[in-house]
Write an enzyme that holds these catalytic residues in place. Sequence first.
Site, PDB file in Angstrom:
ATOM      1  CB  ALA A  96      -0.929  -0.009   1.209  1.00 33.12           C
ATOM      2  CE1 TYR A  97       5.399   5.513   2.901  1.00 37.89           C
ATOM      3  CE2 TYR A  97       7.069   4.187   1.811  1.00 37.89           C
ATOM      4  CZ  TYR A  97       6.685   5.354   2.431  1.00 37.89           C
ATOM      5  OH  TYR A  97       7.587   6.371   2.568  1.00 37.89           O
ATOM      6  CB  ALA A  98       5.517   0.383  -2.623  1.00 39.45           C
TER       7      ALA A  98
END
Length: 235
Positions: free
Chosen positions: A158-160
């Site tokens: 999700a972050y990437a």
Amino acid sequence: MTGTTDHSGKVALVTGGNGRIAFETARRLAALGFTVLVGVRDLAKGEAAARKLGGNVEAIALDLAAPDGPALAATEVERRFGRLDVLVNNGAVHYALSARALKPDRTLGGKIFETYVVGAWRMAFAFVPLLSASGHGRLVIVSPEAGSLASMNAGAPAYATGRATLNALTRILAAELRGAGVLVNAISPDWVEADKGKPDGRQVAPGAAGIVWAATLPDDGPTGGLFRNGKRLPW
């Protein structure tokens, strides 16, 4: 490292004002002569941080997660200054490095995209008219290299992907604002030790210096790029 050394009379807004890298960025911009507004959800904490910084620094209420948060803050900046010269978009949220794409945390993923992508988009929509009114606006989007497709690997999906989407938004905004005198760039401070607690993280000062570099680019400076320490990184 900056286009000029004196920026007296200019106005800058730094979001995520309670974070260590935002704090150092605000300090450096104020030292260059900017009037610096630190955008914070908790105004009392923001005002305490502004007092520590001293100089021409003050807090402004700004909640990136609230649909009307950026618009309300933009209205206040317009009322007081009529323009904005620099916007440093430094929204952040906790994330899990151990997460995997095939075992997603949908709640966390939604929060990450709401902050990094939707929040940044709302900020751009709300503040681009004020940056354009400056005639020399600078939109700096803090986006660690984790969002670079060239170096992306397993983990923290999700972050990437949120950061990668933010990078795409950077490119689109830069292209749309090319004729308005607004330079738009993404800056990777890499891991910031004071914020993330990573033993291999960088100190706050170098990351903040890269942000200030983008905030003070000359009018013929680059736009639509991803940089660290003034050096271009691959998307």
